[in-house]
Structures are given as structure tokens and as C-alpha cells.
Motif scaffolding. Structure first.
Motif, PDB file in Angstrom:
ATOM      1  N   ILE A 123       0.832  -1.262   0.004  1.00 19.68           N
ATOM      2  CA  ILE A 123      -0.030   0.114  -0.120  1.00 19.68           C
ATOM      3  C   ILE A 123       0.953   1.172   0.119  1.00 19.68           C
ATOM      4  O   ILE A 123       0.497   2.270  -0.607  1.00 19.68           O
ATOM      5  N   LEU A 124       1.892   1.123   0.669  1.00 15.80           N
ATOM      6  CA  LEU A 124       2.944   2.264   0.675  1.00 15.80           C
ATOM      7  C   LEU A 124       3.466   2.686  -0.812  1.00 15.80           C
ATOM      8  O   LEU A 124       3.431   3.894  -1.098  1.00 15.80           O
ATOM      9  N   ILE A 125       3.328   1.700  -1.575  1.00 14.96           N
ATOM     10  CA  ILE A 125       3.817   2.032  -3.067  1.00 14.96           C
ATOM     11  C   ILE A 125       2.574   2.691  -3.734  1.00 14.96           C
ATOM     12  O   ILE A 125       2.688   3.741  -4.627  1.00 14.96           O
ATOM     13  N   LEU A 126       1.368   2.036  -3.655  1.00 13.21           N
ATOM     14  CA  LEU A 126       0.271   2.510  -4.285  1.00 13.21           C
ATOM     15  C   LEU A 126      -0.318   3.969  -3.760  1.00 13.21           C
ATOM     16  O   LEU A 126      -0.954   4.602  -4.521  1.00 13.21           O
ATOM     17  N   ALA A 127       0.150   4.312  -2.480  1.00 11.92           N
ATOM     18  CA  ALA A 127      -0.351   5.447  -1.818  1.00 11.92           C
ATOM     19  C   ALA A 127       0.462   6.618  -2.787  1.00 11.92           C
ATOM     20  O   ALA A 127      -0.109   7.786  -2.731  1.00 11.92           O
ATOM     21  N   GLN A 128       1.300   6.476  -3.597  1.00 11.03           N
ATOM     22  CA  GLN A 128       1.992   7.482  -4.311  1.00 11.03           C
ATOM     23  C   GLN A 128       1.338   7.650  -5.690  1.00 11.03           C
ATOM     24  O   GLN A 128       1.751   8.618  -6.312  1.00 11.03           O
ATOM     25  N   ILE A 129       0.197   7.147  -5.847  1.00 10.09           N
ATOM     26  CA  ILE A 129      -0.688   7.516  -7.099  1.00 10.09           C
ATOM     27  C   ILE A 129      -1.037   8.906  -6.795  1.00 10.09           C
ATOM     28  O   ILE A 129      -1.686   9.210  -5.878  1.00 10.09           O
ATOM     29  N   PRO A 130      -0.988  10.011  -7.976  1.00  6.18           N
ATOM     30  CA  PRO A 130      -1.262  11.244  -7.796  1.00  6.18           C
ATOM     31  C   PRO A 130      -2.477  11.659  -7.297  1.00  6.18           C
ATOM     32  O   PRO A 130      -2.544  12.456  -6.303  1.00  6.18           O
ATOM     33  N   SER A 131      -3.592  11.077  -8.000  1.00  3.65           N
ATOM     34  CA  SER A 131      -4.993  11.729  -7.603  1.00  3.65           C
ATOM     35  C   SER A 131      -5.994  10.611  -7.579  1.00  3.65           C
ATOM     36  O   SER A 131      -5.782   9.376  -7.976  1.00  3.65           O
ATOM     37  N   PHE A 132      -7.255  10.986  -7.280  1.00  4.44           N
ATOM     38  CA  PHE A 132      -8.478  10.106  -7.108  1.00  4.44           C
ATOM     39  C   PHE A 132      -8.587   9.824  -8.519  1.00  4.44           C
ATOM     40  O   PHE A 132      -9.044   8.643  -8.978  1.00  4.44           O
ATOM     41  N   HIS A 133      -8.595  10.821  -9.352  1.00  5.07           N
ATOM     42  CA  HIS A 133      -8.956  10.622 -10.916  1.00  5.07           C
ATOM     43  C   HIS A 133      -8.042   9.478 -11.513  1.00  5.07           C
ATOM     44  O   HIS A 133      -8.317   8.764 -12.325  1.00  5.07           O
ATOM     45  N   SER A 134      -6.872   9.563 -11.061  1.00  3.85           N
ATOM     46  CA  SER A 134      -5.889   8.444 -11.572  1.00  3.85           C
ATOM     47  C   SER A 134      -6.341   7.000 -11.078  1.00  3.85           C
ATOM     48  O   SER A 134      -5.769   6.158 -11.603  1.00  3.85           O
ATOM     49  N   LEU A 135      -6.955   6.876 -10.059  1.00  6.78           N
ATOM     50  CA  LEU A 135      -7.360   5.493  -9.759  1.00  6.78           C
ATOM     51  C   LEU A 135      -8.678   5.109 -10.391  1.00  6.78           C
ATOM     52  O   LEU A 135      -9.311   3.794  -9.997  1.00  6.78           O
ATOM     53  N   ARG A 136      -9.496   5.743 -11.388  1.00  2.94           N
ATOM     54  CA  ARG A 136     -10.539   5.256 -11.988  1.00  2.94           C
ATOM     55  C   ARG A 136     -10.439   3.967 -12.624  1.00  2.94           C
ATOM     56  O   ARG A 136     -11.578   2.838 -12.512  1.00  2.94           O
ATOM     57  N   HIS A 137      -9.456   3.511 -13.235  1.00  5.90           N
ATOM     58  CA  HIS A 137      -9.159   2.407 -13.862  1.00  5.90           C
ATOM     59  C   HIS A 137      -9.051   1.153 -12.534  1.00  5.90           C
ATOM     60  O   HIS A 137      -9.685   0.168 -12.815  1.00  5.90           O
ATOM     61  N   ILE A 138      -8.212   1.589 -11.624  1.00  5.18           N
ATOM     62  CA  ILE A 138      -8.200   0.622 -10.621  1.00  5.18           C
ATOM     63  C   ILE A 138      -9.504   0.408  -9.783  1.00  5.18           C
ATOM     64  O   ILE A 138      -9.717  -0.881  -9.473  1.00  5.18           O
ATOM     65  N   ASN A 139     -10.346   1.475  -9.692  1.00  4.25           N
ATOM     66  CA  ASN A 139     -11.413   1.253  -9.041  1.00  4.25           C
ATOM     67  C   ASN A 139     -12.478   0.098  -9.873  1.00  4.25           C
ATOM     68  O   ASN A 139     -13.067  -0.518  -9.312  1.00  4.25           O
ATOM     69  N   MET A 140     -12.190   0.311 -11.228  1.00  3.01           N
ATOM     70  CA  MET A 140     -13.158  -0.595 -11.959  1.00  3.01           C
ATOM     71  C   MET A 140     -12.754  -2.082 -11.621  1.00  3.01           C
ATOM     72  O   MET A 140     -13.481  -2.970 -11.902  1.00  3.01           O
ATOM     73  N   GLN A 199      -8.031  -6.779  -4.637  1.00  3.37           N
ATOM     74  CA  GLN A 199      -9.142  -5.991  -4.391  1.00  3.37           C
ATOM     75  C   GLN A 199      -8.732  -4.878  -3.059  1.00  3.37           C
ATOM     76  O   GLN A 199      -9.239  -3.515  -3.566  1.00  3.37           O
ATOM     77  N   GLN A 200      -8.197  -5.445  -2.029  1.00  3.99           N
ATOM     78  CA  GLN A 200      -8.076  -4.549  -0.885  1.00  3.99           C
ATOM     79  C   GLN A 200      -6.856  -3.556  -1.200  1.00  3.99           C
ATOM     80  O   GLN A 200      -6.842  -2.615  -0.672  1.00  3.99           O
ATOM     81  N   SER A 201      -6.008  -4.058  -1.949  1.00  4.79           N
ATOM     82  CA  SER A 201      -4.832  -3.186  -2.389  1.00  4.79           C
ATOM     83  C   SER A 201      -5.656  -2.056  -3.058  1.00  4.79           C
ATOM     84  O   SER A 201      -5.292  -0.707  -2.776  1.00  4.79           O
ATOM     85  N   ALA A 202      -6.377  -1.898  -4.049  1.00  5.12           N
ATOM     86  CA  ALA A 202      -7.230  -0.830  -4.640  1.00  5.12           C
ATOM     87  C   ALA A 202      -7.870  -0.234  -3.813  1.00  5.12           C
ATOM     88  O   ALA A 202      -7.912   0.997  -3.833  1.00  5.12           O
ATOM     89  N   ILE A 203      -8.744  -0.755  -2.850  1.00  2.00           N
ATOM     90  CA  ILE A 203      -9.554  -0.263  -1.832  1.00  2.00           C
ATOM     91  C   ILE A 203      -8.657   0.653  -1.134  1.00  2.00           C
ATOM     92  O   ILE A 203      -9.218   1.853  -0.969  1.00  2.00           O
ATOM     93  N   ALA A 204      -7.548   0.113  -0.526  1.00  2.00           N
ATOM     94  CA  ALA A 204      -6.749   0.972   0.292  1.00  2.00           C
ATOM     95  C   ALA A 204      -6.349   2.352  -0.421  1.00  2.00           C
ATOM     96  O   ALA A 204      -6.386   3.528   0.323  1.00  2.00           O
ATOM     97  N   ALA A 205      -6.207   2.148  -1.758  1.00  2.00           N
ATOM     98  CA  ALA A 205      -5.372   3.401  -2.415  1.00  2.00           C
ATOM     99  C   ALA A 205      -6.564   4.305  -2.410  1.00  2.00           C
ATOM    100  O   ALA A 205      -6.459   5.502  -2.532  1.00  2.00           O
ATOM    101  N   VAL A 206      -7.612   3.811  -2.943  1.00  2.00           N
ATOM    102  CA  VAL A 206      -9.014   4.697  -3.312  1.00  2.00           C
ATOM    103  C   VAL A 206      -9.320   5.502  -2.002  1.00  2.00           C
ATOM    104  O   VAL A 206      -9.382   6.709  -1.971  1.00  2.00           O
ATOM    105  N   TYR A 207      -9.418   4.825  -0.646  1.00  2.00           N
ATOM    106  CA  TYR A 207      -9.750   5.460   0.449  1.00  2.00           C
ATOM    107  C   TYR A 207      -8.578   6.294   1.176  1.00  2.00           C
ATOM    108  O   TYR A 207      -8.943   7.103   2.029  1.00  2.00           O
TER     109      TYR A 207
END
Length: 386
Positions: free
Chosen positions: A99-116, A252-260
Motif C-alpha cells: 500500500i505504501l507504493i500504491l499510495a504514491q498515485i497522484p490523484s483520485f482521478h488516476s484511480l478510476r481504472h483501478i477502481n473498476m 481488491q483490498q490493495s485497490a480499495i486502500a489506495a482509493v480510501y
């Protein structure tokens, strides 16, 4: 019905928020929830009450996600090393590093594909969990089914309200479409469609796993039903099935943690970033990496210290999701639109607020009580199975 009725109230709350937002689509800099609050009682509500609750809920979801990811990693480890000595908190730390690595994704908009992708994974592993429970329930490998309620009357009552907090968390995930900013007009229709889709997914996944899991394992069902697929290290379903299902949950939890994590990131970056500098300048990148890393480290530490997934969900539901989804929307609706006190909508909203306020208070007491009992029985950094 105890799960259907809260979800319908939450959808109504989302519609109320969307209706307020629909009145002033020109103010695009405000998200739906913030605009609702500002039009109701002024900015202090958002700054000192609603905002902190939203922050707590989102950050608490990160803590729960890190813990669940660690539990699934431990389950995979025990498949290949039944006598392994690694503890749960070690897997929580490993998952926290991811999660420490995924947390560096710049913005919420950048996560739209991960969220899907997370949505697809959620549907897939829920189907796997349901299928596995049905398989165990129909086989001779499963435990003897006991559907009696454990404990004395006091424990049963508190357990019931503790469960309500967990249900509130389950159906409270609509907070993401509710607080998402930059929704293009028409806002009301898009938010309502998003909430309907959200609760449709929640209903399908929640009921399928809950009903099949309880049918298969009775009162031995764990907070993480996948943990019941291992009985003393002995798999009750094929090993490849346990491995696949847990791996899907980890993804899935990796993506969820990054989103939240994004609301936490926004707060920290508004505090430490320099708006006059470029987004990827050293002046902004260094504080971003430090603040985001620190928030993940703290969440990982809490998850390892209090590895009680059900308790975390209950606390989030009682202190966060019940007020946000079931109480505040109807209160703000009455304060904003001021319906006649003789109208049914006024008294319906008031009744919902009063009933769920009482439920929220009792659920909060039950959640704190249960977490205290578990911490006392298992000690901090416990190596719990599920």
C-alpha cells in the motif's frame, strides 16, 4: 430486512445530497456532501463535524483493508506451510509495504481504472466465497451446523447492535459517490444512478456471502468467511480455490486502500504543498511522499496492533457511517428545505434521525465494548486466525 432498510435510507440520503447539489451546479469546486452542508448550516458543520467524520471513515477503511490483506496473505502462507511460525502482524506489515507504493498515485482521478478492476474483483471473490460455502455446506468435511446464539442475554443484545454497526459499514460505501467532486451536470441523475449501482453491488455480494456462509458454518462463521475454509490448517475446499480467492481479495483490498487514502492525501497536501509550485516539483513531491508514507505506516501499525476486522468495521459503522448515511442527510434536508411541520416528509425525516441516533449511540457503546473484550482476551498484536 435489517440490512435492506438501512440501505434504502442511505439511498434516500444520497438523493437528498444530490438534490441540494443540483440547485447550484455552478459551484463545481465543492463536492456534493460539502455543498449540502454549506447550504444547510454554514461552513462550521463541514469543517468541525462532517469533514472529520468523513476523514475518520475513509482512514478507518484503510486500516481495515490493510488488516484484511494481511489476513489473506497469512491464509495463503498456511496453505504451503501448515506449521509456519510467521505471525499475522508480519503479513500486515508486508501488505502495508504494498500500500505504501500504491499510495504514491497522484490523484483520485488516476484511480478510476483501478477502481473498476476492484469492482470486478469484488464480484469475483464474493462469488468464490459463496460457492466455497455451498461446497462445504453440502460436503461431510464441514463442521456440525449450530445456529444457536452464543452468550448470555447481555452479550446477545450488545452483539446485535455491534452487528448493526458492521452492516452500516457494509452499506456505507456509497460515501465515495456521495463526496466525489467534479461531477459534471446533471448531477442529481448521475449521483442517483451511481448510488443505485453501488447498493445493487453491495446487496448482491453481501447477501450471497452472508447467507451461504452462515448456512455452511453456523455460529462458527468468522469475521472473514474465507478463514473458515481452513479447519486447523486442513483445507475444506481445494487448495487452489483458497489460494485464488484470497489472492483476489488481496488485489481488491490493495485497490480499495489506495482509493480510501485519497481524502487523507488531500488534507495532508493542502497543508504541506505549495500551490504556486508545479505538481511534480521537488517542493511538492518530497512532502507528498513523506506525508503519504507516514499515513500508511500509521494505518499499518494500528491494523497490526488491533487485528480485529469485525470490530474495526463496527466502530466505523457506529461512529461514522450511521451519522453520515442515516442521520445527517435527513436532518440537513429539513434544515435546508424547511418542509411544513404538518407534512409527512418532515416527520418521516425526524423519525429516521431519532431512531438511527439511538441506534448509533448503542452501537457505539457495543463496538467499543467488543473491541475492549477482544483486546483483553487476545492482547495487542494478536495472531488471530480470522
Amino acid at each position: 430486512m435489517s440490512t435492506v432498510s438501512p440501505s434504502s435510507v442511505a439511498v434516500d440520503g444520497g438523493k437528498d445530497i444530490a438534490k441540494i447539489h443540483h440547485q447550484d451546479e455552478a459551484q463545481k469546486e465543492l463536492d456534493a456532501g460539502a455543498l449540502f452542508v454549506l447550504k444547510s448550516k454554514g461552513p462550521n458543520w463541514g469543517r468541525y463535524y462532517v469533514g472529520p467524520i468523513q476523514f475518520m471513515v475513509c482512514y478507518g477503511a484503510v486500516v481495515g483493508g490493510v488488516l484484511l490483506g494481511g489476513q489473506c496473505m497469512k491464509a495463503i502462507y498456511l496453505l504451503s506451510h501448515p506449521d509456519g511460525t510467521m505471525k499475522l502482524y508480519e503479513f500486515v506489515i508486508i501488505f502495508g509495504c504494498l500500500i505504501l507504493i500504491l499510495a504514491q498515485i497522484p490523484s483520485f482521478h488516476s484511480l478510476r481504472h483501478i477502481n473498476m478492476i476492484a469492482l470486478a474483483l469484488c464480484l469475483t471473490y464474493s462469488a468464490c466465497a459463496t460457492a466455497g460455502s455451498i461446497y462445504v455446506g453440502n460436503s461431510s468435511k464441514g463442521p456440525n451446523k449450530d445456529y444457536s446464539i452464543r452468550g448470555d442475554n447481555e452479550s446477545r443484545v450488545f452483539g446485535m447492535f455491534n452487528a448493526i454497526g458492521i452492516i452500516a459499514t457494509t452499506f456505507g460505501n456509497g460515501i465515495i459517490p456521495e463526496i466525489q467532486a467534479t461531477i459534471a451536470p446533471p448531477v442529481k441523475g448521475k449521483m442517483f444512478k451511481g448510488l443505485c449501482f453501488c447498493y445493487a453491488v453491495l446487496g448482491v455480494t453481501f447477501f450471497s456471502v452472508a447467507i451461504s456462509g452462515y448456512w455452511a458454518f453456523g455460529n462458527q462463521s468468522g469475521g472473514l468467511i474465507l478463514g473458515n475454509f481452513l479447519d486447523g490448517g486442513k483445507p475444506l475446499v481445494p487448495k487452489w480455490f483458497i489460494f485464488t480467492t484470497n489472492f483476489l481479495v488481496i488485489l481488491q483490498q490493495s485497490a480499495i486502500a489506495a482509493v480510501y487514502l485519497q481524502p487523507t492525501n488531500e488534507v495532508l497536501e493542502k497543508t504541506f504543498a505549495d500551490p504556486l509550485s508545479k505538481e511534480f516539483s521537488l517542493r511538492n513531491v518530497i512532502p507528498r511522499i513523506i506525508s503519504r508514507s507516514l499515513s500508511v505506516i500509521i494505518a499499518t501499525f494500528v491494523a497490526a496492533m488491533l487485528p480485529f476486522f469485525g470490530d474495526i468495521n463496527s466502530v466505523l459503522g457506529a461512529f461514522g457511517f450511521i451519522p453520515l448515511d442515516f442521520i445527517l442527510p435527513v436532518v440537513f434536508f429539513n434544515l435546508t428545505f424547511k418542509p411544513s411541520k404538518s407534512s409527512p416528509i418532515f416527520w418521516l425525516n425526524l423519525s429516521i434521525a431519532v431512531v438511527f441516533s439511538a441506534i448509533g449511540v448503542i452501537a457505539a457503546i457495543a463496538a467499543v465494548r467488543q473491541m475492549g473484550l477482544d483486546a483483553k482476551n487476545y492482547q495487542l498484536f494478536a495472531n488471530v486466525d480470522h
